[in-house]
Motif scaffolding. Sequence first.
Motif, PDB file in Angstrom:
ATOM      1  N   VAL A  49       8.050  25.347  38.341  1.00  0.00           N
ATOM      2  CA  VAL A  49       7.574  24.811  37.063  1.00  0.00           C
ATOM      3  C   VAL A  49       6.478  23.799  37.380  1.00  0.00           C
ATOM      4  O   VAL A  49       6.665  22.923  38.222  1.00  0.00           O
ATOM      5  N   PHE A  50       5.328  23.932  36.723  1.00  0.00           N
ATOM      6  CA  PHE A  50       4.217  23.003  36.959  1.00  0.00           C
ATOM      7  C   PHE A  50       3.485  22.744  35.662  1.00  0.00           C
ATOM      8  O   PHE A  50       3.607  23.478  34.702  1.00  0.00           O
ATOM      9  N   ARG A  51       2.745  21.656  35.614  1.00  0.00           N
ATOM     10  CA  ARG A  51       2.013  21.247  34.420  1.00  0.00           C
ATOM     11  C   ARG A  51       0.541  21.604  34.589  1.00  0.00           C
ATOM     12  O   ARG A  51      -0.045  21.418  35.645  1.00  0.00           O
ATOM     13  N   VAL A  52      -0.028  22.102  33.491  1.00  0.00           N
ATOM     14  CA  VAL A  52      -1.457  22.427  33.443  1.00  0.00           C
ATOM     15  C   VAL A  52      -2.059  21.609  32.327  1.00  0.00           C
ATOM     16  O   VAL A  52      -1.510  21.526  31.236  1.00  0.00           O
ATOM     17  N   ARG A  53      -3.172  20.972  32.599  1.00  0.00           N
ATOM     18  CA  ARG A  53      -3.858  20.162  31.593  1.00  0.00           C
ATOM     19  C   ARG A  53      -5.190  20.811  31.251  1.00  0.00           C
ATOM     20  O   ARG A  53      -5.835  21.396  32.114  1.00  0.00           O
ATOM     21  N   PRO A  54      -5.626  20.665  29.997  1.00  0.00           N
ATOM     22  CA  PRO A  54      -6.946  21.208  29.635  1.00  0.00           C
ATOM     23  C   PRO A  54      -8.039  20.479  30.411  1.00  0.00           C
ATOM     24  O   PRO A  54      -7.864  19.324  30.793  1.00  0.00           O
ATOM     25  N   PRO A  55      -9.163  21.128  30.652  1.00  0.00           N
ATOM     26  CA  PRO A  55     -10.232  20.515  31.459  1.00  0.00           C
ATOM     27  C   PRO A  55     -10.689  19.160  30.953  1.00  0.00           C
ATOM     28  O   PRO A  55     -10.974  18.281  31.735  1.00  0.00           O
ATOM     29  N   ALA A  56     -10.744  18.944  29.647  1.00  0.00           N
ATOM     30  CA  ALA A  56     -11.217  17.667  29.108  1.00  0.00           C
ATOM     31  C   ALA A  56     -10.213  16.548  29.379  1.00  0.00           C
ATOM     32  O   ALA A  56     -10.587  15.386  29.462  1.00  0.00           O
ATOM     33  N   ARG A  61      -3.574  26.989  22.852  1.00  0.00           N
ATOM     34  CA  ARG A  61      -2.126  26.843  22.722  1.00  0.00           C
ATOM     35  C   ARG A  61      -1.601  25.612  23.455  1.00  0.00           C
ATOM     36  O   ARG A  61      -0.415  25.316  23.410  1.00  0.00           O
ATOM     37  N   MET A  62      -2.481  24.897  24.143  1.00  0.00           N
ATOM     38  CA  MET A  62      -2.079  23.693  24.873  1.00  0.00           C
ATOM     39  C   MET A  62      -2.169  22.477  23.970  1.00  0.00           C
ATOM     40  O   MET A  62      -3.061  22.393  23.125  1.00  0.00           O
ATOM     41  N   GLY A  63      -1.264  21.529  24.183  1.00  0.00           N
ATOM     42  CA  GLY A  63      -1.343  20.265  23.465  1.00  0.00           C
ATOM     43  C   GLY A  63      -2.287  19.315  24.191  1.00  0.00           C
ATOM     44  O   GLY A  63      -2.917  19.673  25.186  1.00  0.00           O
ATOM     45  N   ALA A  64      -2.370  18.087  23.715  1.00  0.00           N
ATOM     46  CA  ALA A  64      -3.243  17.089  24.334  1.00  0.00           C
ATOM     47  C   ALA A  64      -2.766  16.741  25.742  1.00  0.00           C
ATOM     48  O   ALA A  64      -3.562  16.389  26.609  1.00  0.00           O
ATOM     49  N   ALA A  66      -0.185  31.855  42.855  1.00  0.00           N
ATOM     50  CA  ALA A  66      -0.369  32.936  41.881  1.00  0.00           C
ATOM     51  C   ALA A  66      -1.241  32.404  40.754  1.00  0.00           C
ATOM     52  O   ALA A  66      -1.137  31.241  40.372  1.00  0.00           O
ATOM     53  N   ARG A  67      -2.118  33.240  40.235  1.00  0.00           N
ATOM     54  CA  ARG A  67      -3.060  32.790  39.207  1.00  0.00           C
ATOM     55  C   ARG A  67      -2.674  33.350  37.853  1.00  0.00           C
ATOM     56  O   ARG A  67      -2.245  34.499  37.748  1.00  0.00           O
ATOM     57  N   TYR A  68      -2.853  32.508  36.811  1.00  0.00           N
ATOM     58  CA  TYR A  68      -2.494  32.881  35.454  1.00  0.00           C
ATOM     59  C   TYR A  68      -3.612  32.500  34.506  1.00  0.00           C
ATOM     60  O   TYR A  68      -4.234  31.451  34.665  1.00  0.00           O
ATOM     61  N   ARG A  69      -3.853  33.342  33.514  1.00  0.00           N
ATOM     62  CA  ARG A  69      -4.815  33.030  32.467  1.00  0.00           C
ATOM     63  C   ARG A  69      -4.060  32.273  31.380  1.00  0.00           C
ATOM     64  O   ARG A  69      -3.034  32.738  30.893  1.00  0.00           O
ATOM     65  N   VAL A  70      -4.570  31.084  31.007  1.00  0.00           N
ATOM     66  CA  VAL A  70      -3.906  30.227  30.025  1.00  0.00           C
ATOM     67  C   VAL A  70      -4.839  30.051  28.830  1.00  0.00           C
ATOM     68  O   VAL A  70      -6.014  29.733  28.999  1.00  0.00           O
ATOM     69  N   ASP A  71      -4.294  30.250  27.633  1.00  0.00           N
ATOM     70  CA  ASP A  71      -5.066  30.068  26.403  1.00  0.00           C
ATOM     71  C   ASP A  71      -5.105  28.572  26.079  1.00  0.00           C
ATOM     72  O   ASP A  71      -4.076  27.973  25.764  1.00  0.00           O
ATOM     73  N   GLU A  72      -6.263  27.947  26.179  1.00  0.00           N
ATOM     74  CA  GLU A  72      -6.404  26.505  25.955  1.00  0.00           C
ATOM     75  C   GLU A  72      -6.059  26.100  24.529  1.00  0.00           C
ATOM     76  O   GLU A  72      -5.626  24.973  24.294  1.00  0.00           O
TER      77      GLU A  72
END
Length: 71
Positions: free
Chosen positions: A34-41, A18-21, A10-16
Amino acid sequence: MIAACPKCEARYRVDESRMGADGARLRCAKCETVFRVRPPAAQPAEPSPALEEAPRVQPVPAAPPPPAAAP
């Protein structure tokens, strides 16, 4: 950024913003995984095959012109 559940895809739009480092933990609304998403950088950079140096091609010399026809 778009994140996908690793279990049901399933795909979700995530506001970068609001993400921490370290990224963010998400829970899938469909399968509750439950899964972890990391910012592209923050993701480890893998060399892209398109960016690797391509083998160099040697130029082929031009063929000589054909001989002129005799009268």
